[in-house]
Structures are given as structure tokens and as C-alpha cells.
Design a protein around this motif. Structure first.
Motif, PDB file in Angstrom:
ATOM      1  N   GLY A   1      59.609 -10.732   4.299  1.00  0.00           N
ATOM      2  CA  GLY A   1      60.651  -9.885   3.735  1.00  0.00           C
ATOM      3  C   GLY A   1      60.660  -9.895   2.220  1.00  0.00           C
ATOM      4  O   GLY A   1      60.820  -8.850   1.579  1.00  0.00           O
ATOM      5  N   GLU A   2      60.472 -11.075   1.630  1.00  0.00           N
ATOM      6  CA  GLU A   2      60.475 -11.165   0.168  1.00  0.00           C
ATOM      7  C   GLU A   2      59.269 -10.443  -0.431  1.00  0.00           C
ATOM      8  O   GLU A   2      59.365  -9.854  -1.511  1.00  0.00           O
ATOM      9  CB  GLU A   2      60.473 -12.630  -0.275  1.00  0.00           C
ATOM     10  CG  GLU A   2      61.819 -13.314  -0.104  1.00  0.00           C
ATOM     11  CD  GLU A   2      61.896 -14.637  -0.831  1.00  0.00           C
ATOM     12  OE1 GLU A   2      60.852 -15.100  -1.334  1.00  0.00           O
ATOM     13  OE2 GLU A   2      62.994 -15.200  -0.911  1.00  0.00           O
ATOM     14  N   TYR A   3      58.124 -10.496   0.274  1.00  0.00           N
ATOM     15  CA  TYR A   3      56.946  -9.782  -0.218  1.00  0.00           C
ATOM     16  C   TYR A   3      57.150  -8.272  -0.106  1.00  0.00           C
ATOM     17  O   TYR A   3      56.863  -7.521  -1.044  1.00  0.00           O
ATOM     18  CB  TYR A   3      55.712 -10.211   0.576  1.00  0.00           C
ATOM     19  CG  TYR A   3      54.473  -9.405   0.257  1.00  0.00           C
ATOM     20  CD1 TYR A   3      53.898  -9.447  -1.016  1.00  0.00           C
ATOM     21  CD2 TYR A   3      53.882  -8.583   1.219  1.00  0.00           C
ATOM     22  CE1 TYR A   3      52.769  -8.703  -1.317  1.00  0.00           C
ATOM     23  CE2 TYR A   3      52.755  -7.838   0.926  1.00  0.00           C
ATOM     24  CZ  TYR A   3      52.201  -7.894  -0.341  1.00  0.00           C
ATOM     25  OH  TYR A   3      51.095  -7.158  -0.639  1.00  0.00           O
ATOM     26  N   SER A   4      57.666  -7.816   1.045  1.00  0.00           N
ATOM     27  CA  SER A   4      57.864  -6.382   1.267  1.00  0.00           C
ATOM     28  C   SER A   4      58.896  -5.794   0.305  1.00  0.00           C
ATOM     29  O   SER A   4      58.762  -4.662  -0.146  1.00  0.00           O
ATOM     30  CB  SER A   4      58.309  -6.132   2.715  1.00  0.00           C
ATOM     31  OG  SER A   4      57.341  -6.601   3.624  1.00  0.00           O
TER      32      SER A   4
ATOM     33  N   SER B   1      53.589 -14.017   9.365  1.00  0.00           N
ATOM     34  CA  SER B   1      54.345 -13.246   8.369  1.00  0.00           C
ATOM     35  C   SER B   1      53.489 -12.814   7.190  1.00  0.00           C
ATOM     36  O   SER B   1      53.696 -11.728   6.638  1.00  0.00           O
ATOM     37  CB  SER B   1      55.543 -14.061   7.873  1.00  0.00           C
ATOM     38  OG  SER B   1      56.491 -14.243   8.896  1.00  0.00           O
ATOM     39  N   VAL B   2      52.547 -13.663   6.778  1.00  0.00           N
ATOM     40  CA  VAL B   2      51.699 -13.287   5.638  1.00  0.00           C
ATOM     41  C   VAL B   2      50.535 -12.397   6.071  1.00  0.00           C
ATOM     42  O   VAL B   2      49.879 -11.778   5.217  1.00  0.00           O
ATOM     43  CB  VAL B   2      51.159 -14.533   4.895  1.00  0.00           C
ATOM     44  CG1 VAL B   2      52.298 -15.358   4.336  1.00  0.00           C
ATOM     45  CG2 VAL B   2      50.276 -15.379   5.794  1.00  0.00           C
ATOM     46  N   LEU B   3      50.289 -12.314   7.385  1.00  0.00           N
ATOM     47  CA  LEU B   3      49.213 -11.453   7.877  1.00  0.00           C
ATOM     48  C   LEU B   3      49.707 -10.045   8.183  1.00  0.00           C
ATOM     49  O   LEU B   3      48.948  -9.084   8.075  1.00  0.00           O
ATOM     50  CB  LEU B   3      48.590 -12.054   9.143  1.00  0.00           C
ATOM     51  CG  LEU B   3      47.801 -13.356   8.972  1.00  0.00           C
ATOM     52  CD1 LEU B   3      47.383 -13.902  10.330  1.00  0.00           C
ATOM     53  CD2 LEU B   3      46.584 -13.142   8.090  1.00  0.00           C
ATOM     54  N   MET B   4      50.970  -9.923   8.577  1.00  0.00           N
ATOM     55  CA  MET B   4      51.507  -8.635   8.983  1.00  0.00           C
ATOM     56  C   MET B   4      52.029  -7.845   7.783  1.00  0.00           C
ATOM     57  O   MET B   4      52.517  -8.426   6.819  1.00  0.00           O
ATOM     58  CB  MET B   4      52.634  -8.829  10.004  1.00  0.00           C
ATOM     59  CG  MET B   4      52.154  -9.378  11.336  1.00  0.00           C
ATOM     60  SD  MET B   4      51.032  -8.209  12.142  1.00  0.00           S
ATOM     61  CE  MET B   4      50.624  -9.123  13.642  1.00  0.00           C
ATOM     62  N   PRO B   5      51.969  -6.496   7.858  1.00  0.00           N
ATOM     63  CA  PRO B   5      52.348  -5.674   6.700  1.00  0.00           C
ATOM     64  C   PRO B   5      53.842  -5.513   6.487  1.00  0.00           C
ATOM     65  O   PRO B   5      54.274  -5.128   5.401  1.00  0.00           O
ATOM     66  CB  PRO B   5      51.702  -4.315   7.024  1.00  0.00           C
ATOM     67  CG  PRO B   5      51.633  -4.276   8.516  1.00  0.00           C
ATOM     68  CD  PRO B   5      51.367  -5.696   8.941  1.00  0.00           C
ATOM     69  N   ASN B   6      54.668  -5.778   7.524  1.00  0.00           N
ATOM     70  CA  ASN B   6      56.109  -5.605   7.351  1.00  0.00           C
ATOM     71  C   ASN B   6      56.858  -6.567   8.262  1.00  0.00           C
ATOM     72  O   ASN B   6      56.291  -7.131   9.208  1.00  0.00           O
ATOM     73  CB  ASN B   6      56.521  -4.154   7.620  1.00  0.00           C
ATOM     74  CG  ASN B   6      56.203  -3.699   9.031  1.00  0.00           C
ATOM     75  OD1 ASN B   6      56.730  -4.244  10.003  1.00  0.00           O
ATOM     76  ND2 ASN B   6      55.322  -2.705   9.144  1.00  0.00           N
TER      77      ASN B   6
ATOM     78  N   ALA C   1      55.909  -8.590  11.851  1.00  0.00           N
ATOM     79  CA  ALA C   1      55.830 -10.044  11.758  1.00  0.00           C
ATOM     80  C   ALA C   1      56.705 -10.702  12.825  1.00  0.00           C
ATOM     81  O   ALA C   1      56.289 -11.667  13.484  1.00  0.00           O
ATOM     82  CB  ALA C   1      56.256 -10.507  10.366  1.00  0.00           C
ATOM     83  N   TYR C   2      57.909 -10.178  13.016  1.00  0.00           N
ATOM     84  CA  TYR C   2      58.814 -10.713  14.045  1.00  0.00           C
ATOM     85  C   TYR C   2      58.225 -10.494  15.435  1.00  0.00           C
ATOM     86  O   TYR C   2      58.169 -11.419  16.254  1.00  0.00           O
ATOM     87  CB  TYR C   2      60.177 -10.034  13.935  1.00  0.00           C
ATOM     88  CG  TYR C   2      61.230 -10.620  14.845  1.00  0.00           C
ATOM     89  CD1 TYR C   2      62.140 -11.549  14.366  1.00  0.00           C
ATOM     90  CD2 TYR C   2      61.309 -10.258  16.184  1.00  0.00           C
ATOM     91  CE1 TYR C   2      63.102 -12.100  15.200  1.00  0.00           C
ATOM     92  CE2 TYR C   2      62.267 -10.798  17.022  1.00  0.00           C
ATOM     93  CZ  TYR C   2      63.161 -11.716  16.523  1.00  0.00           C
ATOM     94  OH  TYR C   2      64.104 -12.270  17.355  1.00  0.00           O
ATOM     95  N   ALA C   3      57.776  -9.267  15.687  1.00  0.00           N
ATOM     96  CA  ALA C   3      57.195  -8.957  16.996  1.00  0.00           C
ATOM     97  C   ALA C   3      55.942  -9.794  17.243  1.00  0.00           C
ATOM     98  O   ALA C   3      55.729 -10.287  18.362  1.00  0.00           O
ATOM     99  CB  ALA C   3      56.861  -7.464  17.075  1.00  0.00           C
ATOM    100  N   GLY C   4      55.132  -9.976  16.211  1.00  0.00           N
ATOM    101  CA  GLY C   4      53.919 -10.764  16.351  1.00  0.00           C
ATOM    102  C   GLY C   4      54.208 -12.208  16.704  1.00  0.00           C
ATOM    103  O   GLY C   4      53.488 -12.832  17.502  1.00  0.00           O
ATOM    104  N   THR C   5      55.284 -12.756  16.138  1.00  0.00           N
ATOM    105  CA  THR C   5      55.666 -14.135  16.452  1.00  0.00           C
ATOM    106  C   THR C   5      56.082 -14.269  17.906  1.00  0.00           C
ATOM    107  O   THR C   5      55.639 -15.182  18.610  1.00  0.00           O
ATOM    108  CB  THR C   5      56.828 -14.581  15.544  1.00  0.00           C
ATOM    109  OG1 THR C   5      56.407 -14.526  14.174  1.00  0.00           O
ATOM    110  CG2 THR C   5      57.248 -16.005  15.875  1.00  0.00           C
ATOM    111  N   VAL C   6      56.930 -13.354  18.371  1.00  0.00           N
ATOM    112  CA  VAL C   6      57.405 -13.409  19.762  1.00  0.00           C
ATOM    113  C   VAL C   6      56.240 -13.237  20.733  1.00  0.00           C
ATOM    114  O   VAL C   6      56.125 -13.977  21.722  1.00  0.00           O
ATOM    115  CB  VAL C   6      58.480 -12.329  20.004  1.00  0.00           C
ATOM    116  CG1 VAL C   6      58.854 -12.274  21.490  1.00  0.00           C
ATOM    117  CG2 VAL C   6      59.710 -12.605  19.160  1.00  0.00           C
TER     118      VAL C   6
END
Length: 254
Positions: A85-88, A181-186, A190-195
Motif C-alpha cells: 500500500g505504501e509503495y502504491s 506484497s512486493v511482488l504484486m502490483p497492487n 497482494a491480499y488475494a495472493g496471500t490468501v
């Protein structure tokens, strides 16, 4: 390093999601107290083994429902906000525009996230222990899953070790989530990828069922399993090394 950590704490607790998440934790704990009391202190080690709660053995069972909320909701929400989130949003660029060591920034983020969930675990353990002493039947000894009888002191040590293992699992989830989170673009991906990663791990090997239930902690305390601890060590170490490598190379200012 101290200033980086304090700055990370400040940004973390300025987010509404952080305060709302912590309030939900309190609500879940209050609900568990009411639910267990209404159920006359009956819980389960697993689908096949019910247990009557008492003044010694209550604390671990608070993590049955809370653990799922932590792994699938609160950790992804907090970690994705901090790392992706901070990166985006561009907030991370404002941090890195100063002459900061990137790895120190990463370590500060890890430290803050781990410390928040350590606080949640300690708070949960205190609430659950006090609830057991005040509202569950008083006993002089009890047993846990596949253990001998324990007196109150031994039972207390068991619950501390139980929460300690659960905390190591939380560190593993934080490691995975920060990497994704650092691999995903948004943040949404990132949340969906974790789940998806947590659920999908079950299809790789049964040992990863500790991401879905605390039942495995009872089992490993009753009969130690090397694969359980080896898998956690590998997840934490590999995700950390890859994360550090990405943070060194990624063009955060782009």
C-alpha cells in the motif's frame, strides 16, 4: 534504526485499518468469552476430540477462531498496507527519497509488524487465561491432547509454548505476505495472493495445515514432528532472503 522504527509505528497507527483491526480483535475475544461460557465450556481439539474446558486448559482454545481471523484477514491487511500500500500510494518513495539504507527500512517494517502481532498474542493469552481462571471450573490438574496430567504450573507452561508456536506461524505468514506484497502490483492482488498461497499450501503437503487450524499445534506438542518445524524454518528463512534480495534490487523510486 530507532527513528525508522518510530516512523513506521507512526505511519502504521495513523491508518484507520490498523485501529479498526485491533478493535475487531477485541470484539472477537469478547465474543469467544461469551460463546464458550454459553457452550458450558466445551471446545474441540479436532473434529473427533471434544474437551471440557477448565481453569488450566482454556487459553489455547481461544486461538481456534482467532487464528483464522489473524492469518486470513488481519495479517494480510496490515502487512499489505505496510509493504504494498505504501509503495502504491507513493508514501514509500517519501521514505526512500532520504538517504536511508533499504534493508534497514525493510527490517523496521518487519519489526513493527511482528511486534504488533506479538502484542495481540500476549493480550489474547492474558484474556484467555484470566477467563479460564474466573469462569471455568477450577481443577488441580488436567490433560491436553496426547499428554500426561499437568498441574496448574505445568499447564501454564504448556499454554505459553502453545502461543509461542502459534506466534512462529504468524511470523511465517508475515514473511510470506511481505514477499507477495512486493511482488504484486497492487494491494488487492497482494491480499488475494496471500490468501491463495495459504490455502494452496494444503495441496502441496498436509504439514501446512497449521495455516488453517491450530489443531496441528496440539498434535505437535503431543507428539513432536520434525516436518512441522522444518517447514516453518524454511518458509521464514527463504521468504526473508528473497525479500531482502528484491528490496536491494527493486527500483522503488520508479
Amino acid at each position: 534504526m530507532k527513528n525508522l522504527i518510530l516512523s513506521e509505528y507512526e505511519r502504521t497507527f495513523k491508518r484507520k485499518k490498523t485501529m479498526i483491526g485491533l478493535l475487531i480483535v477485541c470484539f472477537v475475544l469478547a465474543f469467544e468469552c461469551v460463546f464458550l461460557y454459553a457452550m458450558d465450556g466445551v471446545s474441540f481439539y479436532d473434529a473427533e476430540h471434544a474437551v471440557k474446558l477448565n481453569s488450566i486448559n482454556t487459553a489455547p482454545f481461544f486461538l481456534r477462531e482467532l487464528g483464522i481471523f489473524l492469518y486470513f484477514v488481519l495479517i494480510p491487511m496490515f502487512v499489505v498496507d505496510s509493504f504494498n500500500g505504501e509503495y502504491s500510494s507513493g508514501a514509500l518513495r517519501l521514505v526512500l527519497i532520504r538517504p536511508q539504507n533499504r534493508i534497514k527500512v525493510l527490517l523496521a517494517k518487519w519489526f513493527v509488524q511482528v511486534s504488533i502481532f506479538l502484542g495481540i498474542m500476549i493480550f489474547t493469552w492474558i484474556v484467555a487465561t484470566v477467563f479460564g481462571i474466573l469462569f471455568m471450573p477450577h481443577v488441580e490438574e488436567t490433560t491436553f491432547y496426547q499428554t500426561d496430567a499437568m498441574n496448574p504450573f505445568a499447564g501454564l507452561l504448556y499454554t505459553v509454548v502453545f502461543y509461542g508456536i502459534a506466534f512462529v506461524i504468524i511470523i511465517a505468514v508475515i514473511g510470506l505476505c511481505s514477499l507477495i506484497s512486493v511482488l504484486m502490483p497492487n494491494p488487492i492482488l497482494a491480499y488475494a495472493g496471500t490468501v491463495v498461497t495459504l490455502v494452496g499450501s494444503l495441496y502441496i503437503h498436509d504439514v501446512f495445515d497449521y495455516f488453517l487450524t491450530t489443531d496441528s499445534i496440539f498434535k505437535v506438542l503431543g507428539e513432536p514432528q520434525a516436518a512441522f518445524f522444518i517447514s516453518l524454518f524454511l518458509i521464514i528463512s527463504i521468504s526473508s532472503m528473497i525479500n531482502i534480495g528484491i528490496w536491494k534490487m527493486k527500483q522503488w523510486m520508479g
